[in-house]
Scaffold this active site. Structure first.
Site, mmCIF file in Angstrom:
data_model
loop_
_atom_site.group_PDB
_atom_site.id
_atom_site.type_symbol
_atom_site.label_atom_id
_atom_site.label_comp_id
_atom_site.label_asym_id
_atom_site.label_seq_id
_atom_site.Cartn_x
_atom_site.Cartn_y
_atom_site.Cartn_z
ATOM 1 N N SER A 227 0.827 -1.198 0.000
ATOM 2 C CA SER A 227 0.000 0.000 0.000
ATOM 3 C C SER A 227 0.865 1.253 0.000
ATOM 4 O O SER A 227 1.723 1.375 -0.867
ATOM 5 C CB SER A 227 -0.959 -0.053 1.190
ATOM 6 O OG SER A 227 -2.086 0.728 0.934
ATOM 7 N N LYS A 231 4.194 1.860 -2.407
ATOM 8 C CA LYS A 231 4.693 3.036 -3.131
ATOM 9 C C LYS A 231 6.155 3.257 -2.732
ATOM 10 O O LYS A 231 7.024 3.537 -3.560
ATOM 11 C CB LYS A 231 3.885 4.289 -2.774
ATOM 12 C CG LYS A 231 2.367 4.208 -2.919
ATOM 13 C CD LYS A 231 1.699 5.536 -2.541
ATOM 14 C CE LYS A 231 0.262 5.424 -2.042
ATOM 15 N NZ LYS A 231 -0.716 4.857 -2.923
ATOM 16 N N GLN A 269 -7.769 5.797 -7.266
ATOM 17 C CA GLN A 269 -7.455 6.988 -6.461
ATOM 18 C C GLN A 269 -6.949 8.102 -7.378
ATOM 19 O O GLN A 269 -5.922 7.946 -8.047
ATOM 20 C CB GLN A 269 -6.398 6.680 -5.403
ATOM 21 C CG GLN A 269 -6.058 7.926 -4.560
ATOM 22 C CD GLN A 269 -5.135 7.650 -3.376
ATOM 23 O OE1 GLN A 269 -4.393 6.657 -3.360
ATOM 24 N NE2 GLN A 269 -5.197 8.532 -2.386
ATOM 25 N N TRP A 321 -9.979 1.400 -6.078
ATOM 26 C CA TRP A 321 -9.120 2.486 -5.570
ATOM 27 C C TRP A 321 -7.634 2.195 -5.791
ATOM 28 O O TRP A 321 -6.818 3.110 -5.929
ATOM 29 C CB TRP A 321 -9.423 2.658 -4.080
ATOM 30 C CG TRP A 321 -8.769 3.813 -3.390
ATOM 31 C CD1 TRP A 321 -7.732 3.764 -2.495
ATOM 32 C CD2 TRP A 321 -9.133 5.210 -3.482
ATOM 33 N NE1 TRP A 321 -7.429 5.023 -2.033
ATOM 34 C CE2 TRP A 321 -8.283 5.937 -2.620
ATOM 35 C CE3 TRP A 321 -10.112 5.903 -4.215
ATOM 36 C CZ2 TRP A 321 -8.354 7.324 -2.479
ATOM 37 C CZ3 TRP A 321 -10.189 7.278 -4.068
ATOM 38 C CH2 TRP A 321 -9.312 7.979 -3.211
ATOM 39 N N HIS A 358 -7.301 -5.934 1.276
ATOM 40 C CA HIS A 358 -6.123 -5.095 1.041
ATOM 41 C C HIS A 358 -4.959 -5.588 1.911
ATOM 42 O O HIS A 358 -5.092 -5.736 3.123
ATOM 43 C CB HIS A 358 -6.495 -3.649 1.392
ATOM 44 C CG HIS A 358 -5.442 -2.631 1.071
ATOM 45 N ND1 HIS A 358 -4.633 -2.706 -0.043
ATOM 46 C CD2 HIS A 358 -5.081 -1.491 1.716
ATOM 47 C CE1 HIS A 358 -3.826 -1.666 -0.061
ATOM 48 N NE2 HIS A 358 -4.071 -0.915 0.997
HETATM 49 C C1 MCU Z 1 -2.705 2.146 -1.654
HETATM 50 O O1 MCU Z 1 -2.139 2.925 -0.623
HETATM 51 C C2 MCU Z 1 -2.883 3.788 0.183
HETATM 52 C C3 MCU Z 1 -3.851 4.642 -0.611
HETATM 53 O O2 MCU Z 1 -3.130 5.409 -1.564
HETATM 54 C C4 MCU Z 1 -4.591 5.561 0.329
HETATM 55 O O3 MCU Z 1 -5.561 6.340 -0.367
HETATM 56 C C5 MCU Z 1 -5.292 4.806 1.414
HETATM 57 O O4 MCU Z 1 -5.813 5.719 2.321
HETATM 58 O O5 MCU Z 1 -4.344 4.021 2.089
HETATM 59 C C6 MCU Z 1 -3.662 3.075 1.296
HETATM 60 C C7 MCU Z 1 -2.796 2.403 2.327
HETATM 61 O O6 MCU Z 1 -1.673 2.786 2.542
HETATM 62 O O7 MCU Z 1 -3.438 1.488 3.066
HETATM 63 C C8 MCU Z 1 -2.770 0.941 4.143
#
Ligand code: MCU
Length: 433
Positions: A227, A231, A269, A321, A358
């Site tokens: 997540s 990145k 997103q 997303w 997720h």
């Molecule tokens: C996919 O990573 C992120 C996402 O970009 C955000 O919008 C969301 O709030 O959180 C994701 C994440 O890091 O989840 C743990």
């Protein structure tokens, strides 16, 4: 240095046989230095205001001068151009090694102390060794979310637990960034926290290099995270050529997902959200959230920065997303750089998975995770990467490029063996799920 030599030997053999198609068995080729192209003379970069709109993915093989590259040697300095462009317009600058980096490696932890221009900062990370006798390769796990640490250890690699937030905090305004990186480079640095996190991992590798190599091997480091930490893992791997294996998981917008593809992907997103939710991307990205077509680099070129080193991208096609279709575009575009370097088998993209949670631990990824660690960190096994793209989130590279892929040669000359845009993606691509 040894694996580098092996890679060179393999490359030489291939040029003698002319067998580009078997080049995917090329050895892992992590470099002994963070930035192999540091000495390249990069021409002046364009200003943000003068960038043309290019609706498809920019050609990763065309230099700032407008000339296409022809040799593997050319890629070294083209890499540097892409790095500089990605820093200037996407992530912010990741500074090189500070004047002083010291620290220790023990069987349970790593400490890092940095000083530069009269400022000091420090942070630490946990170490969890596998069974057996070292020195061990290691996988840096960002943020402890979603990484299958049991499989990493079972494969024979140590787990380094790295808290990125100690180096670049979340929840801060852009003009008051916090964490070890910003203690050194200033709270108003335009560098986003992904690049700050990457700088922190590079400093961990500096300390491992200096530690004498009895516990951890400095030439066999991988990185993973899920997540927001996916990145981060992506940026870590792109910006340090000592990283032998990069494994971003469900990285979404701001990660592997091609910026240009995101506006057209339903439910993904938005770029404005990825820019504003946290200071992940650099401040300069603000002028591109509504016009990614003006970016002179897209994520396929960042994928290309990792080539020919090991890359295992994992994605989740069940949550819109997470932008998995756009990530497949970034991966397919970047895979063309792997092919050009004769290392098409060193990249895997895998989104054909059942569980929609997720950052879930996924059985489908267990075996390829182990095989990637064996190939790129232990230099054993005969794994060949492939594209396993979920059919509901499958991008079509042909729609996203108007350039061909050269077969980069070992010497001078400008011979290219272009593949045709619009050709179906490489063999090994499957659409499932
Ligand atoms: C996919 O990573 C992120 C996402 O970009 C955000 O919008 C969301 O709030 O959180 C994701 C994440 O890091 O989840 C743990």
């Amino acid at each position: 240095a040894r694996s580098r030599l092996v890679a060179l030997a393999v490359a030489t053999t291939l040029s003698i046989t002319g067998a580009m198609t078997v080049a995917s068995t090329e050895a892992a080729a992590a470099a002994g230095v963070e930035d192999e192209g540091a000495d390249c003379a990069v021409p002046g970069l364009p200003d943000a205001g003068s960038l043309p709109t290019v609706s498809r993915l920019p050609d990763p093989f065309t230099k700032l001068t407008g000339t296409r590259i022809a040799t593997r040697a050319d890629w070294r300095c083209r890499w540097q151009e892409i790095k500089k462009l990605a820093e200037k317009f996407v992530y912010g600058e990741k500074p090189p090694k500070p004047s002083s980096v010291t620290g220790t490696v023990t069987r349970t932890g790593i400490s890092v102390n940095v000083s530069h221009n009269g400022r000091t900062a420090g942070f630490s990370a946990g170490v969890d060794l596998p069974s057996g006798t070292g020195p061990f390769p290691a996988v840096v796990v960002l943020g402890g979310l979603g990484a299958d640490t049991a499989t990493i250890k079972a494969a024979g690699a140590a787990v380094i637990s790295y808290d990125p937030l100690a180096v670049g905090r979340e929840g801060t305004p852009r003009n008051n960034k916090q964490g070890a990186f910003y203690n050194i480079y200033g709270a108003s640095s335009g560098t986003g926290v992904l690049a700050a996190w990457a700088w922190g991992v590079s400093r961990i590798i500096d300390v491992i290099e200096q530690s004498g190599g009895t516990i951890l091997r400095a030439d066999a480091t991988g990185v993973t995270g899920c997540s927001r930490y996916g990145k981060g893992a992506f940026v870590v791997g792109a910006f340090d050529q000592r990283i032998a294996l990069t494994m971003p998981i469900e990285s979404g917008s701001g990660g592997v997902a091609a910026f240009r593809s995101i506006p057209g992907e339903s439910g993904a997103q938005p770029l404005s959200s990825a820019y504003s939710e946290q200071p992940w991307l650099g401040d300069a990205f603000s002028s591109f959230t509504g016009s990614p077509g003006r970016l002179p680099v897209d994520t396929h070129s960042v994928v290309g920065m990792i080539a020919p080193r090991g890359l295992f991208i994992m994605d989740n096609p069940h949550i819109d997303w997470l932008a998995a279709r756009s990530a497949s575009v970034g991966a397919l575009g970047g895979a063309e750089v792997y092919k050009a370097l004769g290392a098409g088998g060193n990249i895997t993209y895998w989104s054909a998975v059942q569980d929609g949670t997720h950052c879930a631990g996924r059985p489908e990824w267990r075996t390829p995770l182990q095989q990637n660690i064996q190939k790129f960190l232990l230099n054993t096994g005969s794994y060949t990467g492939s594209m396993r793209i979920a059919s509901n989130k499958s991008g079509n590279l042909a729609e996203w490029r108007d350039w061909t892929t050269p077969a980069l040669t070992d010497g001078g000359g400008d011979t290219t063996a272009p593949s045709t845009p619009g050709t179906p993606a490489a063999s090994g691509v499957t659409a499932t799920g």
